[in-house]
Enzyme design. Structure first.
Site, PDB file in Angstrom:
ATOM      1  N   ASP A   1      42.815  47.080  46.797  1.00 20.46           N
ATOM      2  CA  ASP A   1      42.763  47.467  45.336  1.00 20.46           C
ATOM      3  C   ASP A   1      43.957  46.537  44.928  1.00 20.46           C
ATOM      4  OD1 ASP A   1      42.694  48.738  43.129  1.00 20.46           O
ATOM      5  OD2 ASP A   1      43.246  50.681  43.609  1.00 20.46           O
ATOM      6  N   ALA A   2      43.563  45.299  44.254  1.00 17.25           N
ATOM      7  CA  ALA A   2      44.403  44.558  43.595  1.00 17.25           C
ATOM      8  C   ALA A   2      44.302  44.259  42.061  1.00 17.25           C
ATOM      9  CB  ALA A   2      44.508  42.919  44.381  1.00 17.25           C
ATOM     10  N   LYS A   3      42.980  44.450  41.595  1.00 17.44           N
ATOM     11  CA  LYS A   3      42.585  44.295  40.525  1.00 17.44           C
ATOM     12  C   LYS A   3      43.141  43.015  39.790  1.00 17.44           C
ATOM     13  CE  LYS A   3      42.903  49.330  39.327  1.00 17.44           C
ATOM     14  NZ  LYS A   3      43.431  49.885  40.579  1.00 17.44           N
ATOM     15  N   ARG A   4      42.903  42.073  40.602  1.00 18.07           N
ATOM     16  CA  ARG A   4      43.318  40.573  40.187  1.00 18.07           C
ATOM     17  C   ARG A   4      42.183  40.173  39.046  1.00 18.07           C
ATOM     18  NH1 ARG A   4      48.258  40.497  42.299  1.00 18.07           N
ATOM     19  NH2 ARG A   4      48.128  40.107  44.563  1.00 18.07           N
TER      20      ARG A   4
ATOM     21  N   THR B   1      39.122  44.786  44.283  1.00 21.81           N
ATOM     22  CA  THR B   1      38.898  45.054  42.948  1.00 21.81           C
ATOM     23  C   THR B   1      39.255  43.994  42.103  1.00 21.81           C
ATOM     24  OG1 THR B   1      41.114  46.408  42.830  1.00 21.81           O
ATOM     25  CG2 THR B   1      39.295  47.506  43.427  1.00 21.81           C
TER      26      THR B   1
END
Length: 272
Positions: free
Chosen positions: A93-96, A120
């Site tokens: 879960d990094a939401k890059r 993510t």
């Protein structure tokens, strides 16, 4: 194996739509771990070992590791899960989200350094910022669509175009119809908005949905499952983090986490 194959296998083998979030906060650890140099790894590995047969995925949140200079422990944790529980995929879960050349480096970080099975990604810089992730067709690319936080409505629910389509609907349509050429995409849709879960499911068909927001954020399990399940009664990765991780502050923390994870999985299955 491809992320989608791992996920499908875990749904079936573990009879589970539960994703266990790994958001380690050392301030909440049991006393016997707090002074240990590898406390984050030991805590998360114990949780993973206690819940692996109850989960369809694990989701470590990179910020909780990076903030404490524990990236090496994150690498070790993902390697541990792959070794001990090879049928359960790991979602980083990094939401890059960044331009193509930078996204290439982020993709190397997620998929080659950490060896995550999925990640993510923020889609709001457009197709070219997502393409470097799609260059790894065996990996999952899970794009933000309708997030669980209240402020998500500031932008995601705004109407775009002449037809009155909401921005989150546009994201769902583009991902499903234009970007998912290799079948590796999924979407993040919060449990706090079951009406939007149902709308996204209508748009994307059987595409997997990562659904945060049950437990501490107040999302309703019954409404979430009924809104998001596919015709095959799968299609969901319903995430719970804090309720499982911090079920006990004692040395029995892993056993307590297992009990909560088991109860959560069973509650989800009740409505499948």
């Amino acid at each position: 194996m491809k992320f989608t194959e791992l996920l499908t296998g875990a749904w079936a083998k573990n009879n589970s739509l539960l994703c266990v979030g790994l958001d380690p906060d050392p301030a909440k650890f049991p006393a016997h771990l707090k002074d240990q140099p590898d406390a984050i790894f030991r805590f998360c590995a114990a949780i993973a070992d206690a819940t692996a047969d109850l989960a369809c995925a694990f989701k470590p949140q990179i910020a909780y590791f990076a903030a404490r200079r524990a990236e090496a422990q994150l690498e070790a944790l993902i390697a541990h899960i792959h070794d001990k529980h090879p049928g359960v995929p790991v979602i980083l879960d990094a939401k890059r989200g960044d331009i193509g050349s930078t996204a290439e480096q982020y993709a190397i970080e997620a998929f080659e350094r950490y060896r995550a099975d999925a990640v993510t990604v923020n889609p709001y810089m457009g197709r070219d910022s997502v393409e470097p992730w799609l260059a790894y067709p065996d990996k999952g690319v899970i794009l933000l669509c309708r997030t669980s936080n209240p402020g998500g409505s500031d932008l995601q629910f705004q109407k775009v175009g002449a037809g009155g389509t909401a921005l989150y609907e546009l994201v769902a349509e583009k991902v499903a119809k234009e970007w998912n050429t290799t079948g590796q995409c999924a979407l993040v849709v919060g449990a706090t908005f079951p009406g939007e879960i149902a709308r996204v499911r209508e748009i994307v068909g059987d595409m997997p949905l990562l659904v945060p927001g049950i437990g501490a954020q107040g999302g309703d399990i019954e409404a979430t499952v009924k809104a998001g399940r596919t015709a095959h009664c799968t299609g969901l990765m319903i995430n719970s983090s804090r309720a499982i991780l911090y079920a006990s502050k004692g040395e029995d923390f892993a056993d307590a986490a297992r009990k909560v994870a088991s109860a959560t999985r069973d509650a989800i299955n009740r409505y499948r």
